[in-house]
Design a protein around this motif. Structure first.
Motif, PDB file in Angstrom:
ATOM      1  N   LEU A  83       0.805  -1.221   0.000  1.00 23.81           N
ATOM      2  CA  LEU A  83       0.000   0.000   0.000  1.00 23.81           C
ATOM      3  C   LEU A  83       0.839   1.273   0.000  1.00 23.81           C
ATOM      4  CD1 LEU A  83      -2.639  -1.156   2.648  1.00 23.81           C
ATOM      5  CD2 LEU A  83      -2.835  -1.242   0.148  1.00 23.81           C
ATOM      6  N   VAL A  84       2.071   1.187   0.484  1.00 21.59           N
ATOM      7  CA  VAL A  84       2.958   2.345   0.603  1.00 21.59           C
ATOM      8  C   VAL A  84       4.310   1.999   0.012  1.00 21.59           C
ATOM      9  CG1 VAL A  84       4.194   3.808   2.279  1.00 21.59           C
ATOM     10  CG2 VAL A  84       1.790   3.288   2.636  1.00 21.59           C
ATOM     11  N   ARG A  85       4.976   3.015  -0.540  1.00 19.53           N
ATOM     12  CA  ARG A  85       6.333   2.809  -1.068  1.00 19.53           C
ATOM     13  C   ARG A  85       7.231   3.933  -0.556  1.00 19.53           C
ATOM     14  NH1 ARG A  85       3.912   4.815  -5.991  1.00 19.53           N
ATOM     15  NH2 ARG A  85       4.794   6.851  -6.432  1.00 19.53           N
ATOM     16  N   ARG A  86       8.520   3.616  -0.547  1.00 20.61           N
ATOM     17  CA  ARG A  86       9.553   4.603  -0.213  1.00 20.61           C
ATOM     18  C   ARG A  86      10.342   4.877  -1.485  1.00 20.61           C
ATOM     19  NH1 ARG A  86      11.314   4.105   5.734  1.00 20.61           N
ATOM     20  NH2 ARG A  86       9.947   2.448   6.473  1.00 20.61           N
ATOM     21  N   ASP A  87      10.510   6.165  -1.789  1.00 22.03           N
ATOM     22  CA  ASP A  87      11.323   6.574  -2.925  1.00 22.03           C
ATOM     23  C   ASP A  87      12.445   7.460  -2.397  1.00 22.03           C
ATOM     24  OD1 ASP A  87       9.733   5.375  -5.000  1.00 22.03           O
ATOM     25  OD2 ASP A  87       8.257   6.955  -4.648  1.00 22.03           O
TER      26      ASP A  87
END
Length: 145
Positions: A83-87
């Motif tokens: 549901l969430v990503r880190r960039d």
């Protein structure tokens, strides 16, 4: 002590308690609709991510008033669920920007739309100025509390 409080303060306490109880129930329902394994306290986190688009963990922790360690654990759980990503943060290679994934946006928007119907129907029956005043006063209360 209760008798020493002004009646209006007791009324505010009563109404806030009812609002918070309903808010927790709504958060629980939306969280479960987003994903069956989602903790209800992550609804506020998802809402901020949806509103911000992309934000650093430290900024999000400050906005939510929770510790970075607690937030990091919640984010990890949301990443695991897809549901969430880190960039990478383009301005600081040591930091990351958090955002909802496409799936996170789709699930959150669908669950939220399904559950906010009663709130929308209630506010639609109010004069527009009352809705604006309500939002302004809630914001003022939250900012100064």
């Amino acid at each position: 002590m209760d008798q020493q409080l002004p009646e209006t303060v007791r009324e505010v306490e009563h109404e806030l308690t009812a609002l918070l109880r309903r808010g927790r129930a709504l958060s629980w329902e939306i969280a479960r609709e987003v994903h069956p394994n989602l903790e209800p306290n992550t609804y506020g986190l998802l809402l901020w991510l949806r509103r911000c688009g992309s934000v650093r963990l430290t900024e999000l922790a400050a906005r939510l008033g929770i510790g970075k360690g607690t937030l990091s654990r919640q984010i990890h759980g949301l990443e695991t669920l897809g549901l969430v990503r880190r960039d990478p943060d383009p301005t600081d290679r040591r930091a990351a920007q958090l955002s909802l994934t496409e799936e996170g946006i789709r699930r959150f928007d669908a669950a939220r739309a399904a559950r906010l119907g009663p709130i929308l129907r209630t506010l639609e029956s109010w004069p527009k100025q009352d809705v604006a005043d309500f939002a302004r006063l809630l914001h003022r209360f939250n900012e100064t509390f």
